[in-house]
Design a protein around this motif. Structure first.
Motif, PDB file in Angstrom:
ATOM      1  N   GLN A  79       0.801  -1.219   0.081  1.00 21.05           N
ATOM      2  CA  GLN A  79      -0.043   0.107   0.090  1.00 21.05           C
ATOM      3  C   GLN A  79       0.871   1.187   0.203  1.00 21.05           C
ATOM      4  O   GLN A  79       0.603   2.210  -0.763  1.00 21.05           O
ATOM      5  N   LEU A 103       2.246   1.773  -3.455  1.00 22.65           N
ATOM      6  CA  LEU A 103       1.454   2.365  -4.359  1.00 22.65           C
ATOM      7  C   LEU A 103       0.841   3.870  -4.199  1.00 22.65           C
ATOM      8  O   LEU A 103       0.854   4.681  -5.146  1.00 22.65           O
ATOM      9  N   HIS A 122       3.836   5.967  -5.493  1.00 19.58           N
ATOM     10  CA  HIS A 122       3.745   5.967  -6.913  1.00 19.58           C
ATOM     11  C   HIS A 122       2.628   7.021  -7.528  1.00 19.58           C
ATOM     12  O   HIS A 122       2.728   7.958  -8.174  1.00 19.58           O
ATOM     13  N   LEU A 123       1.269   6.814  -6.823  1.00 16.90           N
ATOM     14  CA  LEU A 123       0.159   7.831  -7.142  1.00 16.90           C
ATOM     15  C   LEU A 123       0.404   9.287  -6.694  1.00 16.90           C
ATOM     16  O   LEU A 123       0.127  10.150  -7.204  1.00 16.90           O
ATOM     17  N   PRO A 137      -4.914   3.798 -16.361  1.00 17.14           N
ATOM     18  CA  PRO A 137      -3.947   2.724 -15.729  1.00 17.14           C
ATOM     19  C   PRO A 137      -3.946   3.050 -14.231  1.00 17.14           C
ATOM     20  O   PRO A 137      -3.935   2.438 -13.464  1.00 17.14           O
ATOM     21  N   ASP A 138      -3.714   4.479 -13.877  1.00 21.57           N
ATOM     22  CA  ASP A 138      -3.691   4.840 -12.768  1.00 21.57           C
ATOM     23  C   ASP A 138      -5.009   4.760 -11.823  1.00 21.57           C
ATOM     24  O   ASP A 138      -4.873   4.548 -10.499  1.00 21.57           O
ATOM     25  N   TRP A 177      -4.469   1.432 -10.351  1.00 17.42           N
ATOM     26  CA  TRP A 177      -3.692   1.403  -9.343  1.00 17.42           C
ATOM     27  C   TRP A 177      -4.425   1.783  -8.098  1.00 17.42           C
ATOM     28  O   TRP A 177      -4.101   1.141  -7.035  1.00 17.42           O
ATOM     29  N   LEU A 228      -6.284  -0.950  -6.532  1.00 16.29           N
ATOM     30  CA  LEU A 228      -5.459  -1.757  -5.898  1.00 16.29           C
ATOM     31  C   LEU A 228      -5.001  -1.325  -4.589  1.00 16.29           C
ATOM     32  O   LEU A 228      -4.900  -1.961  -3.729  1.00 16.29           O
ATOM     33  N   LEU A 229      -4.751   0.124  -4.642  1.00 20.95           N
ATOM     34  CA  LEU A 229      -4.490   0.982  -3.318  1.00 20.95           C
ATOM     35  C   LEU A 229      -5.500   0.617  -2.293  1.00 20.95           C
ATOM     36  O   LEU A 229      -5.370   0.277  -1.014  1.00 20.95           O
ATOM     37  N   THR A 251      -5.869  -2.909  -1.091  1.00 20.29           N
ATOM     38  CA  THR A 251      -4.912  -3.312   0.060  1.00 20.29           C
ATOM     39  C   THR A 251      -5.069  -2.574   1.242  1.00 20.29           C
ATOM     40  O   THR A 251      -5.010  -3.187   2.388  1.00 20.29           O
TER      41      THR A 251
END
Length: 296
Positions: free
Chosen positions: A23, A26, A29-30, A208-209, A212, A215-216, A219
Motif C-alpha cells: 500500500q 502504491l 507512485h500515485l 491505468p492509474d 492502481w 488496488l491501493l 490493499t
C-alpha cells in the motif's frame, strides 16, 4: 489451542505488514503523479465504506457503533490520522520508503514516552533508557548528508509523532468505547475530513492509474481486515513485535522498485530503533503479566 492461535496471529500480522508495505508503494507512485490529498481522499472513501459495512454486520448495527463516551475525541482521532497519512505519503515522495519507514519505526517509543503525560502511566527507567537509545537511532538516521541537513528528513518524524498521539488517544477512548466504535469513527470521521481537504485538489486520472488506485483501496481494506483478524486470534503483545516487518518489506520495495539506496547510517539507526522498540514491547508485556498476577 492458545499456541495454535498465537501462531496464526503472527502469520496474519506478517501478511498484514506485507500488504501495508505494498500500500505504501502504491501511495508513493500515485502521490508522485497526483496531489497527495486527493489520493488519500479516494482511499478513505473505500475505507469508510468498509468500516460501515463491518459495523452494520455487528450486533446493534451502525447505531451501536456510533455510540461513544468521547465523540469529540473520536472525531479528532479520525482527523489526526488523515493528516498523519498525508504527511507520511509526502515523506514517501520526498524521502523515499526506506528512510521514511526507518524514522517512522520510532513511533512505539514516542507512545511510551508520551504515555505518562497523556494517560498518566508510569514509565520506568528501563523503558526510558530504551526510548533514549531509540532516539539516538533517529539522530543517526537524520545525520546531515555532506554537512547539509535536509528538512525532508523531519517529515516522517512528524508523522510518527502524530501516529503516536493517535495511538494514545485510541487507548484513552478505549476506557469507555469498544474497538468497533473506535474503528467506526476512524473510518467515517476520517473520510469526512479527507474529503473536506482533498476535494479542493481534484485532478483527472488516467485509466491505468485508476487501476492502481483501485488496488491501493483494496490493499487498505484487506490490510485492516487482516490486522483485525490478527488481534482477534492472538494477544496484541504477542503479534505486535512482528509489525516491524513492514520496515523490511517497504525498504525492500523501495530498493527494488524505486531504486532507492540504503545508507549505513540508516541501517545502524533503524537497528537501534527496532531493538529499542522490541525491548519496550517486551517490558510492557512483562508489566501486563505482573499486573494480572496481582489482580487475577
Amino acid at each position: 489451542m492458545t499456541e495454535q492461535n498465537t501462531r496464526l496471529g503472527i502469520w496474519l500480522m506478517v501478511v498484514t505488514t506485507f500488504v501495508f508495505a505494498m500500500q505504501d508503494g502504491l501511495s508513493r507512485h500515485l502521490a508522485s503523479e497526483y496531489n497527495t490529498m486527493m489520493v488519500v481522499m479516494i482511499r478513505y472513501w473505500f475505507f469508510a465504506l468498509f468500516v460501515m459495512t463491518i459495523a452494520a454486520r455487528q450486533s446493534g448495527g451502525l447505531k451501536r457503533a456510533m455510540r461513544s463516551g468521547h465523540p469529540v475525541v473520536q472525531c479528532f482521532r479520525g482527523a489526526l490520522l488523515v493528516v498523519e497519512i498525508n504527511v507520511m505519503v509526502l515523506a514517501f515522495v520526498y524521502l523515499g520508503l526506506v528512510e521514511s519507514h526507518a524514522v517512522f519505526a520510532a513511533y512505539p517509543l514516542l507512545v511510551a514516552a508520551l504515555s505518562g503525560p497523556v494517560l498518566g502511566e508510569q514509565v520506568g527507567w528501563r523503558r526510558w533508557t530504551a526510548i533514549g537509545v531509540g532516539f539516538v537511532g533517529v539522530i543517526i538516521i537524520l545525520q546531515p548528508s555532506g554537512g547539509v541537513f535536509s528538512p525532508y528528513a523531519v517529515i516522517p518524524l512528524c508523522a510518527a509523532l502524530m501516529f503516536a498521539l493517535y495511538a494514545l488517544l485510541t487507548r484513552y477512548v478505549a476506557r469507555t468505547d469498544s474497538a468497533a466504535t473506535s474503528f467506526f469513527y476512524t473510518g467515517t470521521a476520517g473520510a469526512v475530513v479527507a474529503t473536506l481537504i482533498g476535494a479542493w485538489y481534484w485532478q483527472p486520472m488516467t485509466a491505468p492509474d485508476w487501476a492502481w488506485m483501485a488496488l491501493l483501496c483494496l490493499t487498505g481494506v484487506s490490510g485492516h481486515y487482516l490486522m483485525i483478524r490478527a488481534y482477534e486470534v492472538a494477544e496484541a503483545s504477542a503479534v505486535q513485535p512482528f509489525a516491524y516487518l513492514q520496515l523490511v518489506f517497504a525498504s525492500t520495495l523501495g530498493l527494488v522498485v524505486f531504486g532507492e539506496t540504503l545508507r549505513l547510517n540508516v541501517i545502524t539507526g533503524a537497528g537501534l530503533i527496532v531493538a529499542a522498540g522490541l525491548f519496550t514491547l517486551w517490558r510492557a508485556r512483562v508489566r501486563e503479566k505482573r499486573e494480572k498476577r496481582r489482580n487475577p
